[in-house]
Structure formats: structure tokens, C-alpha cells
Write a protein that holds these residues in place. Structure first.
Motif, short mmCIF file in Angstrom:
data_model
loop_
_atom_site.label_atom_id
_atom_site.label_comp_id
_atom_site.label_asym_id
_atom_site.label_seq_id
_atom_site.Cartn_x
_atom_site.Cartn_y
_atom_site.Cartn_z
N ASP A 129 11.76 2.27 -12.51
CA ASP A 129 13.12 1.51 -12.33
C ASP A 129 14.03 2.05 -11.32
OD1 ASP A 129 12.49 0.33 -14.87
OD2 ASP A 129 13.76 1.81 -16.08
N ALA A 130 13.80 3.34 -10.80
CA ALA A 130 14.22 3.68 -9.69
C ALA A 130 14.10 3.08 -8.40
CB ALA A 130 14.18 5.33 -9.42
N LEU A 131 12.75 2.80 -8.32
CA LEU A 131 12.31 1.91 -7.06
C LEU A 131 12.82 0.40 -7.00
CD1 LEU A 131 8.75 3.09 -6.88
CD2 LEU A 131 10.56 3.73 -5.66
N HIS A 138 8.50 -6.76 -3.01
CA HIS A 138 7.77 -5.66 -3.42
C HIS A 138 8.57 -5.20 -4.87
CE1 HIS A 138 6.16 -5.03 0.76
NE2 HIS A 138 5.04 -5.38 -0.14
N LYS A 139 9.98 -5.34 -4.84
CA LYS A 139 10.36 -5.11 -6.33
C LYS A 139 9.88 -5.71 -7.30
CE LYS A 139 14.59 -3.03 -4.33
NZ LYS A 139 16.26 -3.25 -4.48
N ALA A 158 0.83 -1.18 0.20
CA ALA A 158 -0.09 0.05 0.06
C ALA A 158 0.80 1.37 0.05
CB ALA A 158 -0.99 -0.06 1.20
N ALA A 159 1.88 1.34 0.63
CA ALA A 159 2.90 2.23 0.80
C ALA A 159 3.47 2.57 -0.69
CB ALA A 159 3.83 2.39 1.86
N VAL A 160 3.85 1.62 -1.15
CA VAL A 160 4.50 1.39 -2.37
C VAL A 160 3.29 2.30 -3.71
CG1 VAL A 160 4.99 0.11 -4.47
CG2 VAL A 160 6.10 -0.23 -2.21
N ALA A 166 1.93 6.70 -7.00
CA ALA A 166 0.67 7.65 -7.42
C ALA A 166 1.35 8.86 -6.94
CB ALA A 166 -0.45 7.28 -6.56
N TYR A 167 1.96 9.45 -5.88
CA TYR A 167 2.31 10.62 -5.79
C TYR A 167 3.37 10.90 -6.95
CZ TYR A 167 5.45 14.41 -4.43
OH TYR A 167 6.34 15.32 -4.55
N GLY A 168 4.42 10.18 -7.08
CA GLY A 168 5.49 10.39 -8.08
C GLY A 168 4.83 10.78 -9.46
#
Length: 291
Positions: free
Chosen positions: A203-205, A215-216, A182-184, A189-191
Motif C-alpha cells: 500500500d505504501a508503494l 508499476h503501481k 526489477a527494481a520494484v 523482497a528486501y522489505g
């Protein structure tokens, strides 16, 4: 005379069928029951009731989706317990409430059946590769008997404590998994809403240490728009609901878990059979509508 042992599967979905394949590679035979009555591929014969399976099995492995399915398959004249004998081993890999795990243990005690609650951590890729982490609750002697099974389906077995401990640890782990996703989803969404390039962001994440390997994997799939189910939303939302109930029973404040449960309820409404990482897609659509 053959000494091959037969594992009787109660439930034979995506996870159980992969566990069965690894057990067959390890030298076990497999038979199964599913509520739909469908299945059977030659290597795994299917039977029409849980009791039929357990009568023919040396060891029983239950892998069903929730408390209701566990009760329906375990109890009653055609349930798994009805076909089992004293000193038989019942491995409950289902992700269910602690209360359901405790009830099954007590029902087993009444028939001198050895019950271990042993849900697994991992999705279909881990099940296929025999790389699950088994989270087991039970006595040392029972754990020793189950070890060859656990070794065939998993890379690690964690003895969480007495009966019921495996079910409780599973809720802890899935709570972390759900809230992390959920945090991801919210921060992606913000980004996107802030104008960051989509490809660069995903890609950065994949490069930073703060994101777990699990989560990746979800982020890479979401970048491609691939939400094919490794862990369906309906099951993740169910586990969050069980954790919220368990925490409330102990008066543990859990506002982050509560918010995540609501997010996954929304996702379940939108895509219950998709992977639970579909929440990333839901959030992306919300911000895309503002573009």
C-alpha cells in the motif's frame, strides 16, 4: 457504393483484437490471419494465409510477437507482401528488432509499398480503451495517411523519426519498464525479508511519487497475487533480449539492462505466459522460503 476501408490484420492476439474493436467502432472493417488458423467471430473474418488477407485489405496492420513470426508472415509466396499492391500501407505494430524493422521497410520499398514501423506503448487495458501511445518511424506523408488509424487505436502518436525509429524508441521504453519492475521486485523482497508488514508495504508503494503509474498497477496486482497477463513475461524477456543485442551492437554499456534480462529469463522459466510482473511473485517466494 461503399467507401468503408478494410484493415487486414496479420496476427490477432490480445493486443490486435482490441485494436480491431476500436477500428471497427471508428467505421473500418477488419479481416485477419493468425498462424494457428483459428479465430473469426463474425465481425472479423479469418483467412488461411497472410497473402489472402492482404489481397482483400485496403490497409495492412501486422501485430506479431517477434522477428521470427514477422519473417514467417511477411515473406514468401503466401506472405503478406506477396498479396499487396503498390502504394498500399503496411503498419507494423510488432515489437521487433531494429534490423527486422529495417528489412521490412526495404522489402516494401522494392514493391513500392509504404511501410511504417509503429509499435505501441501500453498493455491490454490501454489497447481496449484506445489509449495506446503509437511510436512511429516513417516519412511525413506516410504518417499523414496512417493518422486516422493511429487516432482510432491510440491517444497519442509520437513521430520518432525516419523508418526504424519507432522500433528503436520502443526498445528504450520497454527497457525502462523492465528495469523499473526489477527494481520494484528486488526492493519489495528486501522489505519483506526485513520484516515489514506485507499489506503496509504494498500500500505504501502505491502512494509514493517515485513509482510510475504503470508499476503501481503491477504492485496492486501482485499484492492480490494476480499475474494474469497484460504483458506476458515471454514478450517482456524477448524485448529485453532485443535491447541488449541492440545496445551491444553500438558498444553501449548496459549492466542494469543485463541484470534485468537475467531476472526476466528466470521469470520466463517459471511463468512465461503470466504477466511479467510475476517477477515480484518470484522474489517474494525466494524471501518467504527464509521465513
Amino acid at each position: 457504393m461503399s467507401t468503408q476501408q478494410t484493415i487486414g490484420f496479420i496476427g490477432f492476439g490480445a493486443m490486435a483484437s482490441r485494436m480491431a474493436a476500436n477500428l471497427q467502432k471508428a467505421g473500418y472493417a477488419a479481416i485477419a490471419y493468425t498462424p494457428s488458423g483459428k479465430g473469426g467471430d463474425g465481425s472479423t473474418p479469418f483467412f488461411s494465409s497472410p497473402a489472402e488477407v492482404t489481397q482483400k485489405a485496403d490497409i495492412v496492420l501486422a501485430c506479431v510477437p517477434d522477428d521470427e513470426a514477422l519473417a514467417a508472415s511477411m515473406y514468401g509466396p503466401s506472405g503478406a507482401l506477396a498479396g499487396m499492391k503498390a502504394d498500399q500501407l503496411l503498419l507494423n505494430t510488432s515489437s521487433v528488432s531494429p534490423e527486422a524493422a529495417d528489412a521490412l521497410f526495404k522489402a516494401g520499398q522494392e514493391k513500392n509499398i509504404i511501410v511504417i514501423d509503429c509499435p505501441v506503448s501500453g498493455s491490454t487495458p490501454e489497447a481496449e480503451g484506445g489509449n495506446l501511445v503509437v511510436l512511429a518511424g516513417g516519412e511525413d506523408s506516410a504518417m499523414a495517411r496512417a493518422k486516422p488509424i493511429f487516432d482510432a487505436i491510440g491517444k497519442t502518436t509520437i513521430h520518432a523519426g525516419p523508418s526504424g525509429s519507432g522500433a528503436r524508441l520502443k526498445l528504450v521504453i520497454n527497457g525502462i519498464m523492465g528495469t523499473g519492475l526489477a527494481a520494484v521486485a528486488e526492493t519489495i523482497a528486501y522489505g519483506l525479508a526485513a520484516g515489514l508488514d506485507r499489506s503496509m508495504l504494498f500500500d505504501a508503494l502505491d502512494e509514493v511519487a517515485v513509482i510510475s503509474p504503470h508499476h503501481k498497477r503491477k504492485i496492486r496486482a501482485a499484492k492480490a497475487g494476480d499475474f494474469s497477463p497484460q504483458f506476458p513475461t515471454r514478450l517482456m524477456q524477448k524485448d529485453m533480449r532485443l535491447l541488449m543485442d541492440a545496445a551491444a551492437r553500438l558498444a553501449v554499456p548496459a549492466p542494469t539492462l543485463a541484470a534485468t534480462t537475467q531476472q526476466l529469463s528466470l521469470t520466463r522459466r517459471a511463468a512465461e505466459d503470466a504477466d511479467y510482473s510475476a517477477l515480484i511473485g518470484v522474489m517474494e517466494k525466494i524471501v518467504a522460503n527464509d521465513a
